[in-house]
Design an enzyme around this catalytic site. Structure first.
Site, mmCIF file in Angstrom:
data_model
loop_
_atom_site.group_PDB
_atom_site.id
_atom_site.type_symbol
_atom_site.label_atom_id
_atom_site.label_comp_id
_atom_site.label_asym_id
_atom_site.label_seq_id
_atom_site.Cartn_x
_atom_site.Cartn_y
_atom_site.Cartn_z
ATOM 1 N N ASP A 197 0.857 -1.183 0.000
ATOM 2 C CA ASP A 197 0.000 0.000 0.000
ATOM 3 C C ASP A 197 0.888 1.227 0.000
ATOM 4 O O ASP A 197 1.743 1.388 0.873
ATOM 5 C CB ASP A 197 -0.877 0.030 1.262
ATOM 6 C CG ASP A 197 -2.034 -0.953 1.162
ATOM 7 O OD1 ASP A 197 -2.175 -1.595 0.099
ATOM 8 O OD2 ASP A 197 -2.782 -1.075 2.141
ATOM 9 N N ASP A 242 -13.794 -7.011 -6.373
ATOM 10 C CA ASP A 242 -14.028 -7.190 -4.936
ATOM 11 C C ASP A 242 -15.365 -7.893 -4.782
ATOM 12 O O ASP A 242 -16.407 -7.336 -5.144
ATOM 13 C CB ASP A 242 -14.067 -5.824 -4.224
ATOM 14 C CG ASP A 242 -12.687 -5.160 -4.182
ATOM 15 O OD1 ASP A 242 -11.693 -5.857 -4.452
ATOM 16 O OD2 ASP A 242 -12.623 -3.954 -3.885
#
Lengths: 215, 255
Positions: B12, B131
């Protein structure tokens, strides 16, 4: 100091190729260029490519690069990568397009939905790390063994007419020619610029190769 | 020898720095993307995935700098996701040195984006991130969510995967919202359903807590690649240990 030109015809990301060559070829000049004059001046040619073969041929034509590449490929150490390998062949199943015809044979698409021995589906594109079984020694394989991994990503593969030009094979679906060579030309289906140490070694081998190979 | 299953650490990135605790001993600076990327590369990572979680568009340019710096030193495929909205974004990322971009919310908002992008740049560099979450109303059992899993789209996950394959996606990055963060392992049912339905490779994501989970994701889930973040960041296991475990289970890996 050798001038190595990475042929830019607007197809795909050449930065990786440039960076990897620069990493190993510290005494060479690496130039990304689509200028026929640079190709004519170059000591060595790297011919990469991404995307679809019909688009690649169209771009090469519109940028008037076909003749300069033909001339360079006749004598200079010449490395084709991925689509840059496929473009050397006579014709492709992708859009039914003709290639440069520098090596006899054709480009075919992997058959879909084939199953391996364990019953799992072979995915297309063939994407990821696979080995190259070296079936003919060649200077670009110097210091590289048949169990080393290279990074592949492609849905089409080459089928040379003459088996003598095949210097490396990879097992996937029915198996295919992953490295070919003919005189001063050598070309690979995988991406040496993305294949960590093995790939860097191969690029380094190419930079120190004088272009002689009798097969 | 055969095509190996890939292990992909995910980083990230926020304002040009790697966030979430990176716990490698001997790193001078645990937030430096180049150092972290090099460490994963040394451990045998097959690819790296960078997720840009920078919220303000002013600082978007920072991810380009990160990719440029990493691409100078690390010679394995780099995927970048987060904030990819239009062709120009993809162009900038590839030019900086990314090999693939991952498109998530924008693919749902504008399904033509994936077709346009794969026509223009080639399927090999277009990853569609899905997702998914179990919902009874979806006909295969899983629905598609966007905006970090907060918004339900009404799309069925497997149908959506097929549509994206048709549009030219080169692979699917499949995250289970149910499993993500649980450390209970990948959603095997979801991964298997997607892998069986599609012809393109599937990257499984979400839920890894122990080494056995990677083996299960590959063997039972049929995933072609396995992505994880926290187990690698916090030093719970190294990429190398995971690959050794997979090799012991008879899975082809690049060691």
């Amino acid at each position: 100091m050798a001038l190595v030109v990475v042929v830019d015809y607007g197809m795909g990301n050449l930065r990786s190729v440039e960076k990897a060559l620069g990493h190993v070829g510290t005494s060479d000049v690496i130039k990304v260029s689509g200028d026929p004059a640079d190709i004519a001046k170059a000591d060595k040619i790297v011919f990469p490519g991404q995307g679809a073969m019909p688009d690649c041929m169209r771009e090469l034509e519109s940028r008037k690069l076909i003749e300069p590449i033909r001339i360079a490929s006749a004598k200079k150490p010449f490395l084709g990568i991925c689509i840059g390998l496929q473009l050397l062949f006579e014709c492709s199943a992708e859009g039914g397009v003709d290639g440069l015809g520098l090596i006899s044979g054709e480009v075919r698409k992997f058959a879909p939905n084939k199953l391996d021995e364990g019953g799992s589906k072979f995915k297309v594109p063939h994407m990821g790390w696979n080995t190259v079984d070296i079936c003919h020694p060649h200077p670009i394989f110097e210091g590289i063994d048949s169990d080393e991994y290279f990074y592949f990503v492609h849905s089409y593969f080459v089928e040379p007419l003459k088996s003598q030009v095949v210097i490396g094979k990879t097992a996937y679906i029915n198996g295919f020619a992953s490295a070919v060579a003919s005189k001063n030309i050598v070309a690979v289906q995988f991406h040496p610029e993305k294949s960590q140490q093995s790939g860097l070694r191969m690029l380094s081998n190419f930079l120190s190769w004088n272009g002689h190979w009798s097969g | 020898m055969a095509l190996t299953k890939r292990i992909i650490p995910c980083l990230d990135v926020h304002n040009g720095r790697v966030v979430k605790g990176v716990n490698f001993v001997s790193l001078r600076d645990a937030g430096d993307p180049v150092e972290v990327a090099q460490r994963y590369d040394e451990q045998g990572a097959d690819e790296l995935c960078f997720l840009d979680i920078t919220a303000s568009s002013d600082e978007r340019g920072l991810i380009l700098k990160v990719i440029e710096d990493v691409a100078e030193q690390v010679f394995i495929p780099l995927t970048v996701g987060g904030g990819v909205r239009e062709i120009a974004d993809i162009h900038r990322l590839l030019k900086a040195g990314a090999d693939k971009v991952s498109i998530n919310t924008s693919a749902v908002l504008n399904p033509n984006l994936v077709k346009e992008a794969s026509d223009f740049f080639g399927s090999q560099c277009i990853v569609v991130a899905v997702d998914a979450k179990a919902i009874p109303t979806a006909h295969t059992g899983w629905g598609v969510f966007t905006h970090g899993g907060r918004r339900e789209t009404g799309l069925d996950a497997i149908d959506w995967g097929l549509r994206m394959q048709e549009a030219g996606a080169g692979e699917i990055l499949l995250t289970s919202m149910d499993q993500d963060g649980t450390k209970n392992g990948f959603d095997i049912g979801l991964t298997r359903a997607m892998s069986d339905a599609l012809e393109i490779p599937i990257i499984a994501s979400g839920g890894v807590g122990e080494m056995r989970h990677f083996v299960d994701g590959a063997l039972e889930g049929g995933a072609d690649a396995l992505l994880a973040a926290s187990v690698f960041h916090y030093g719970e296991m190294s990429v190398k240990e995971v690959k050794q475990e997979m090799a012991r289970a008879g899975i082809e890996v690049r060691l």
